[in-house]
Design a protein around this motif. Structure first.
Motif, PDB file in Angstrom:
ATOM      1  N   GLN A 194      23.547 -42.201 -16.870  1.00 35.40           N
ATOM      2  CA  GLN A 194      24.107 -43.498 -16.506  1.00 35.40           C
ATOM      3  C   GLN A 194      25.459 -43.709 -17.192  1.00 35.40           C
ATOM      4  OE1 GLN A 194      21.238 -46.709 -16.792  1.00 35.40           O
ATOM      5  NE2 GLN A 194      22.841 -48.243 -17.185  1.00 35.40           N
ATOM      6  N   PHE A 195      25.685 -42.961 -18.279  1.00 32.09           N
ATOM      7  CA  PHE A 195      26.896 -43.159 -19.077  1.00 32.09           C
ATOM      8  C   PHE A 195      27.793 -41.918 -19.100  1.00 32.09           C
ATOM      9  CE2 PHE A 195      23.252 -45.450 -20.823  1.00 32.09           C
ATOM     10  CZ  PHE A 195      23.648 -46.741 -20.546  1.00 32.09           C
ATOM     11  N   VAL A 196      27.228 -40.768 -18.778  1.00 35.38           N
ATOM     12  CA  VAL A 196      28.013 -39.547 -18.685  1.00 35.38           C
ATOM     13  C   VAL A 196      27.387 -38.695 -17.579  1.00 35.38           C
ATOM     14  CG1 VAL A 196      26.702 -38.528 -20.603  1.00 35.38           C
ATOM     15  CG2 VAL A 196      28.867 -37.507 -19.893  1.00 35.38           C
ATOM     16  N   GLU A 197      28.155 -38.422 -16.531  1.00 32.86           N
ATOM     17  CA  GLU A 197      27.578 -37.722 -15.392  1.00 32.86           C
ATOM     18  C   GLU A 197      27.294 -36.265 -15.690  1.00 32.86           C
ATOM     19  OE1 GLU A 197      30.056 -38.246 -12.030  1.00 32.86           O
ATOM     20  OE2 GLU A 197      29.699 -40.409 -11.877  1.00 32.86           O
ATOM     21  N   GLN A 198      28.146 -35.655 -16.489  1.00 29.26           N
ATOM     22  CA  GLN A 198      27.928 -34.259 -16.823  1.00 29.26           C
ATOM     23  C   GLN A 198      28.565 -33.935 -18.153  1.00 29.26           C
ATOM     24  OE1 GLN A 198      29.982 -31.405 -14.357  1.00 29.26           O
ATOM     25  NE2 GLN A 198      31.662 -32.818 -13.950  1.00 29.26           N
ATOM     26  N   LEU A 199      28.037 -32.903 -18.778  1.00 29.69           N
ATOM     27  CA  LEU A 199      28.622 -32.352 -19.988  1.00 29.69           C
ATOM     28  C   LEU A 199      29.113 -30.947 -19.658  1.00 29.69           C
ATOM     29  CD1 LEU A 199      26.051 -33.415 -22.741  1.00 29.69           C
ATOM     30  CD2 LEU A 199      28.274 -34.443 -22.260  1.00 29.69           C
ATOM     31  N   PRO A 200      30.419 -30.740 -19.576  1.00 30.45           N
ATOM     32  CA  PRO A 200      30.934 -29.402 -19.283  1.00 30.45           C
ATOM     33  C   PRO A 200      30.594 -28.430 -20.402  1.00 30.45           C
ATOM     34  CG  PRO A 200      32.616 -31.092 -19.006  1.00 30.45           C
ATOM     35  CD  PRO A 200      31.466 -31.731 -19.705  1.00 30.45           C
ATOM     36  N   THR A 201      30.632 -27.160 -20.122  1.00 28.42           N
ATOM     37  CA  THR A 201      30.331 -26.128 -21.107  1.00 28.42           C
ATOM     38  C   THR A 201      31.333 -26.180 -22.261  1.00 28.42           C
ATOM     39  OG1 THR A 201      29.368 -24.691 -19.434  1.00 28.42           O
ATOM     40  CG2 THR A 201      30.090 -23.648 -21.479  1.00 28.42           C
ATOM     41  N   SER A 202      30.778 -26.290 -23.477  1.00 29.24           N
ATOM     42  CA  SER A 202      31.553 -26.180 -24.728  1.00 29.24           C
ATOM     43  C   SER A 202      32.718 -27.159 -24.811  1.00 29.24           C
ATOM     44  CB  SER A 202      32.072 -24.746 -24.910  1.00 29.24           C
ATOM     45  OG  SER A 202      31.004 -23.839 -24.974  1.00 29.24           O
ATOM     46  N   GLU A 203      32.560 -28.312 -24.235  1.00 34.45           N
ATOM     47  CA  GLU A 203      33.613 -29.331 -24.285  1.00 34.45           C
ATOM     48  C   GLU A 203      33.034 -30.623 -24.852  1.00 34.45           C
ATOM     49  OE1 GLU A 203      36.181 -31.938 -21.102  1.00 34.45           O
ATOM     50  OE2 GLU A 203      35.933 -29.791 -20.694  1.00 34.45           O
ATOM     51  N   TRP A 204      33.658 -31.101 -25.913  1.00 33.02           N
ATOM     52  CA  TRP A 204      33.178 -32.334 -26.523  1.00 33.02           C
ATOM     53  C   TRP A 204      33.548 -33.537 -25.657  1.00 33.02           C
ATOM     54  CZ3 TRP A 204      29.857 -32.920 -30.428  1.00 33.02           C
ATOM     55  CH2 TRP A 204      29.647 -31.853 -31.291  1.00 33.02           C
ATOM     56  N   VAL A 205      32.567 -34.416 -25.447  1.00 33.73           N
ATOM     57  CA  VAL A 205      32.759 -35.623 -24.650  1.00 33.73           C
ATOM     58  C   VAL A 205      32.385 -36.833 -25.507  1.00 33.73           C
ATOM     59  CG1 VAL A 205      32.025 -36.900 -22.607  1.00 33.73           C
ATOM     60  CG2 VAL A 205      32.268 -34.402 -22.504  1.00 33.73           C
ATOM     61  N   HIS A 206      33.258 -37.833 -25.540  1.00 33.47           N
ATOM     62  CA  HIS A 206      32.990 -39.056 -26.301  1.00 33.47           C
ATOM     63  C   HIS A 206      32.272 -40.049 -25.399  1.00 33.47           C
ATOM     64  CE1 HIS A 206      34.634 -42.171 -29.412  1.00 33.47           C
ATOM     65  NE2 HIS A 206      33.384 -41.831 -29.646  1.00 33.47           N
ATOM     66  N   VAL A 207      31.001 -40.264 -25.662  1.00 32.93           N
ATOM     67  CA  VAL A 207      30.158 -41.130 -24.838  1.00 32.93           C
ATOM     68  C   VAL A 207      30.115 -42.518 -25.471  1.00 32.93           C
ATOM     69  CG1 VAL A 207      27.867 -41.438 -23.835  1.00 32.93           C
ATOM     70  CG2 VAL A 207      28.795 -39.127 -24.162  1.00 32.93           C
ATOM     71  N   LYS A 208      30.370 -43.545 -24.667  1.00 30.39           N
ATOM     72  CA  LYS A 208      30.424 -44.920 -25.159  1.00 30.39           C
ATOM     73  C   LYS A 208      29.439 -45.757 -24.353  1.00 30.39           C
ATOM     74  CE  LYS A 208      35.292 -44.003 -25.999  1.00 30.39           C
ATOM     75  NZ  LYS A 208      36.681 -44.291 -25.588  1.00 30.39           N
ATOM     76  N   ILE A 209      28.374 -46.198 -25.004  1.00 30.22           N
ATOM     77  CA  ILE A 209      27.279 -46.884 -24.322  1.00 30.22           C
ATOM     78  C   ILE A 209      27.284 -48.359 -24.727  1.00 30.22           C
ATOM     79  CG2 ILE A 209      24.786 -46.962 -23.977  1.00 30.22           C
ATOM     80  CD1 ILE A 209      24.704 -44.013 -24.854  1.00 30.22           C
ATOM     81  N   PRO A 210      27.534 -49.272 -23.806  1.00 29.34           N
ATOM     82  CA  PRO A 210      27.498 -50.698 -24.160  1.00 29.34           C
ATOM     83  C   PRO A 210      26.059 -51.143 -24.429  1.00 29.34           C
ATOM     84  CG  PRO A 210      27.827 -50.438 -21.808  1.00 29.34           C
ATOM     85  CD  PRO A 210      27.882 -49.060 -22.387  1.00 29.34           C
ATOM     86  N   PHE A 211      25.875 -51.880 -25.499  1.00 33.12           N
ATOM     87  CA  PHE A 211      24.533 -52.375 -25.795  1.00 33.12           C
ATOM     88  C   PHE A 211      24.007 -53.265 -24.670  1.00 33.12           C
ATOM     89  CE2 PHE A 211      25.630 -51.798 -30.487  1.00 33.12           C
ATOM     90  CZ  PHE A 211      24.873 -50.649 -30.597  1.00 33.12           C
ATOM     91  N   ALA A 212      24.919 -53.911 -23.967  1.00 33.99           N
ATOM     92  CA  ALA A 212      24.505 -54.789 -22.878  1.00 33.99           C
ATOM     93  C   ALA A 212      23.742 -54.037 -21.797  1.00 33.99           C
ATOM     94  CB  ALA A 212      25.729 -55.472 -22.278  1.00 33.99           C
ATOM     95  N   ALA A 213      23.960 -52.712 -21.715  1.00 33.33           N
ATOM     96  CA  ALA A 213      23.287 -51.924 -20.682  1.00 33.33           C
ATOM     97  C   ALA A 213      21.778 -51.880 -20.884  1.00 33.33           C
ATOM     98  CB  ALA A 213      23.850 -50.502 -20.662  1.00 33.33           C
ATOM     99  N   PHE A 214      21.332 -52.114 -22.100  1.00 31.80           N
ATOM    100  CA  PHE A 214      19.899 -52.034 -22.369  1.00 31.80           C
ATOM    101  C   PHE A 214      19.157 -53.299 -21.945  1.00 31.80           C
ATOM    102  CE2 PHE A 214      21.658 -48.771 -25.087  1.00 31.80           C
ATOM    103  CZ  PHE A 214      20.759 -47.735 -24.936  1.00 31.80           C
ATOM    104  N   ALA A 215      19.916 -54.343 -21.629  1.00 35.60           N
ATOM    105  CA  ALA A 215      19.308 -55.591 -21.122  1.00 35.60           C
ATOM    106  C   ALA A 215      18.071 -55.969 -21.920  1.00 35.60           C
ATOM    107  CB  ALA A 215      18.958 -55.442 -19.643  1.00 35.60           C
ATOM    108  N   SER A 216      18.214 -55.921 -23.239  1.00 37.27           N
ATOM    109  CA  SER A 216      17.062 -56.159 -24.120  1.00 37.27           C
ATOM    110  C   SER A 216      17.420 -57.214 -25.145  1.00 37.27           C
ATOM    111  CB  SER A 216      16.666 -54.860 -24.816  1.00 37.27           C
ATOM    112  OG  SER A 216      15.592 -55.058 -25.692  1.00 37.27           O
ATOM    113  N   ALA A 217      16.459 -58.060 -25.463  1.00 33.25           N
ATOM    114  CA  ALA A 217      16.675 -59.069 -26.495  1.00 33.25           C
ATOM    115  C   ALA A 217      16.724 -58.400 -27.863  1.00 33.25           C
ATOM    116  CB  ALA A 217      15.563 -60.108 -26.453  1.00 33.25           C
ATOM    117  N   GLY A 218      17.404 -59.045 -28.774  1.00 35.14           N
ATOM    118  CA  GLY A 218      17.464 -58.511 -30.129  1.00 35.14           C
ATOM    119  C   GLY A 218      18.900 -58.338 -30.586  1.00 35.14           C
ATOM    120  N   ASP A 219      19.059 -58.216 -31.891  1.00 30.65           N
ATOM    121  CA  ASP A 219      20.370 -58.034 -32.508  1.00 30.65           C
ATOM    122  C   ASP A 219      20.623 -56.538 -32.642  1.00 30.65           C
ATOM    123  OD1 ASP A 219      22.641 -57.924 -34.026  1.00 30.65           O
ATOM    124  OD2 ASP A 219      21.914 -59.263 -35.610  1.00 30.65           O
ATOM    125  N   PHE A 220      21.546 -56.006 -31.855  1.00 29.30           N
ATOM    126  CA  PHE A 220      21.807 -54.577 -31.886  1.00 29.30           C
ATOM    127  C   PHE A 220      22.496 -54.145 -33.185  1.00 29.30           C
ATOM    128  CE2 PHE A 220      20.929 -55.236 -27.442  1.00 29.30           C
ATOM    129  CZ  PHE A 220      20.277 -54.072 -27.065  1.00 29.30           C
TER     130      PHE A 220
END
Length: 703
Positions: free
Chosen positions: A124-150
């Motif tokens: 949902q946040f990264v479609e693919q990880l290419p071979t041997s390539e670093w990818v910076h994944v950024k996941i918004p806490f809002a995506a979890f649609a969950s109550a609580g203090d993240f």
């Protein structure tokens, strides 16, 4: 040290302090699925990383009917603010072979309180990880649609998704909670210097004041031209230490990195030569490194020691601060600082103590370094005076009063202020009821004697009775030493049996043999080694005895018993040996524990201050421990000397340096070398009369 940096308010993972596996991870796998684990933890890799020297390895094969889970925990240590700042979970990921779409695992968060969020597919946040390539994944806490203090994130959980029966490997690094702010470019660090020792190099640079700097990247070269990254440093600190085993010239440079992982130009190059050090040079090196905790790491307003580093940057610990004053004296005598620098720091510290909260003259265990106000760290009942920590501070104050003896206005003022602070402690008031035989540890202005902890030996609190009886203004009766500290009453007997889980030594005196060594005083095999350190940093036990024992000889027996226990190693723990010994109180992989030479209170955790703080009692064995640890357990050594503790069985290394444990290394090495702190403390005019009142007499020292 930059006290304004908030590095830890974002950190989940940057590097593992130990190789092999990551102590703050947990794994679970159900066949026929597979997950690469080492002792039920995620492996650590040193061949792939964003921030050197390592990253985490997540290797799996998902099959129908099976399952796997890998947890990464937010590490907790004393004084760490566990609330993270940010609205995104950011992490770097690199696939050994490309991974696409739903072959990626799911990710779930655990909050405290708040429980578990739903598990979301990583694709949902990264479609693919290419071979041997670093990818910076950024996941918004809002995506979890969950109550609580993240901000109260406690675990990140990766879980099996599609059972594709294919092997996959992802490397994980730089896991942090962040706001996605603009990240301006950062400037190259300045002022880099390098100093070589026996088997490591210390790097120092100018303080980092740019809040956009995420970390400092450290590079090394053997030829001055080809540099490779070897580690990072939190910009809170302007010091880095790295092992260098070959005795040759090594070159270094550093860069600044911002939160977008953009790197500055490199600093100027610095070089250093390591060489073999003799014993005296090695002792001085060790003293200086641990001294820095109390000098460079002191609170900028109070001038006094913190409870731990890293930790709460405003949590001044009174006992550690008293010990720290004694290290400043060593620092002057060894040339680490000038006498005038020490005088100025003493004025700062005394001004703080003068304004700090006191309760019948008794200071609190913990105080806010900005205000001097009490911090009730151990709960609401701990909001008053702590007599034990106050005694530790007075031991340091009286030692300093004798050292700063020059006939100058500055030093006269120091002596006068110390005398006034010392004479303001109402020792005899700290009894409940007022005619009790025991001094009391705590008193609260709101809850009185609620904690109700009587001071009964044998333990670290001997110095309290010595200080109380020595007081020229509010003395405790000398008979309290025998009726309270060394009491043989039913209350005292039960107290000792309760914490020692043995009847040996329940009447203060012992008489049993442990590993062929007779112990005169002490519960069981004598207790953790800090019992023979804290009260004896200033109090010189040589050549004198009371009606129970010669404490130098008794302390030596406790240290030798501890050593022989570690050699025998009945628990079969990793690393214990003739050269790796010394069980005492410290944090460990579970929490805080007073480790000692019995199987009930030993879990494989070795604390360097145990053996090194015992130098006057076991100089050869302590020196052996020092050299062995530097050579064979180099990961223990850091910017302030040895980290607090290590457990080789659990592959756990303490993330902190601890205020109460760094100082005895400095002080007791010096007492063994010159007797300096012992001589100063014992020269106070209140000490000899106090010992005479108790009944101490001259005694021949055993060889």
């Amino acid at each position: 040290m930059n006290f304004n940096n908030n590095y830890f308010s974002h950190l989940v993972f940057d590097n593992s302090l130990t190789s092999e596996n990551y102590s703050q991870s947990r794994t679970l796998v159900t066949a026929p699925s597979e997950l690469k684990t080492i002792k039920n933890r995620l492996p650590v890799t040193e061949s792939h990383w964003i921030s050197p020297p390592n990253a985490l390895e997540l290797s799996w094969r998902s099959r129908y009917g099976g399952d796997w889970t890998a947890e990464i925990h937010v590490e907790s240590w004393r004084g760490r603010d566990m609330h993270l700042e940010g609205d995104h979970l950011c992490l770097w990921m690199c696939a050994e072979q490309g991974i696409v779409d739903d072959a990626l695992p799911t990710i779930q968060l655990v909050l405290e309180p708040g429980g578990e969020t739903p598990a979301l597919p990583l694709n949902q946040f990264v479609e693919q990880l290419p071979t041997s390539e670093w990818v910076h994944v950024k996941i918004p806490f809002a995506a979890f649609a969950s109550a609580g203090d993240f901000g109260n994130l406690r675990q990140i959980i990766f879980q099996q998704s599609v059972a594709d029966d294919q092997p996959h490997t992802i490397y994980l690094d730089e896991i942090k909670v962040r706001h996605l702010d603009d990240n301006p470019p950062v400037q190259a660090p300045t002022g880099l210097t390098a100093h070589g020792y026996d088997s490591h190099v210390d790097l120092v640079w100018d303080d980092i004041t740019d809040s956009a700097v995420e970390y400092i990247m450290v590079y090394r070269s053997d030829d001055g031209m080809n540099f490779v990254p070897i580690g990072i440093q939190n910009p809170t600190f302007n010091r880095f230490t790295t092992p260098v085993n070959e005795h040759k010239t090594t070159y270094f440079r550093i860069t600044s990195v911002n939160a977008a992982y953009q790197e500055s130009a490199p600093s100027a190059v610095a070089s250093a030569i390591t060489r073999a050090l003799n014993d005296d040079e090695l002792l001085t090196m060790t003293q200086e490194a641990h001294f820095r905790y109390y000098w460079e790491g002191a609170h900028p307003d109070a001038g006094l020691a913190l409870e731990s580093i890293p930790g709460d940057p405003n949590l001044v610990a009174l006992g550690a601060a008293g010990f720290g004053m004694m290290t400043w004296i060593v620092g002057v005598e060894r040339g680490f600082i000038t006498r005038q620098q020490a005088v100025e720091r003493m004025h700062t510290a005394l001004a703080f103590l003068d304004k700090a909260d006191r309760y019948h003259g008794v200071w609190s265990h913990f105080m806010d370094g900005r205000t001097g106000k009490t911090i009730p760290l151990f709960g609401k009942y701990d909001n008053g005076g702590d007599l034990v920590e106050t005694a530790f501070m007075c031991q340091g104050l009286l030692t300093a009063r004798q050292y700063f003896d020059h006939d100058t206005n500055d030093e006269r003022q120091l002596r006068d202020t110390i005398t006034r602070l010392w004479e303001g402690v109402e020792w005899n008031w700290c009894r409940n009821p007022p005619d009790s035989d025991f001094l009391m540890w705590h008193w609260s202005p709101d809850y009185g004697w609620h904690i109700n902890h009587s001071l009964i030996g044998w333990n670290e609190t001997l110095i309290v009775y010595l200080m109380a009886i020595a007081s020229p203004t509010h003395p405790a009766p000398p008979e309290l030493y025998h009726r309270g500290w060394a009491s043989q009453s039913e209350v005292a007997r039960k107290y000792r049996e309760n914490w020692g889980q043995t009847s040996a030594g329940n009447l203060y005196t012992n008489g049993e043999e442990y590993y062929g060594l007779k112990l005169d005083v002490g519960v069981g095999s004598g207790g953790p080694l800090f019992f023979i350190h804290y009260s004896f940093l200033g109090f010189d036990p040589r050549g004198k005895r009371d009606r129970y024992c010669n404490y130098f000889d008794n302390n030596r027996q406790i240290a030798l018993i501890n050593h022989r226990y570690c050699v025998a190693n009945p628990g079969g723990y990793g690393g214990y040996s003739d050269a790796f010994w010394g069980l005492t109180a410290s944090d460990d992989h579970i929490g805080y524990r007073a480790h000692e030479a019995n199987e009930n209170n030993d879990n494989g955790t070795m604390t360097p201050t145990g053996a090194l703080g015992s130098f006057p009692y076991t100089p050869a064995l302590s020196m052996n421990m020092l050299r062995y640890t530097l050579d064979h357990v180099p990961e223990l050594w850091g910017i302030y000397g040895f980290r607090d503790a290590i457990n080789l069985t659990e592959n756990w290394l303490s993330p902190i340096f601890m205020g109460l444990n760094q100082a005895p290394i400095v002080i007791m090495i010096e007492n063994n070398r010159t007797g300096l702190l012992w001589r100063l403390f014992m020269s106070n005019p209140e000490i000899a009369p106090m010992l005479a009142k108790i009944g101490f007499v001259d005694d021949e020292r055993k060889d």
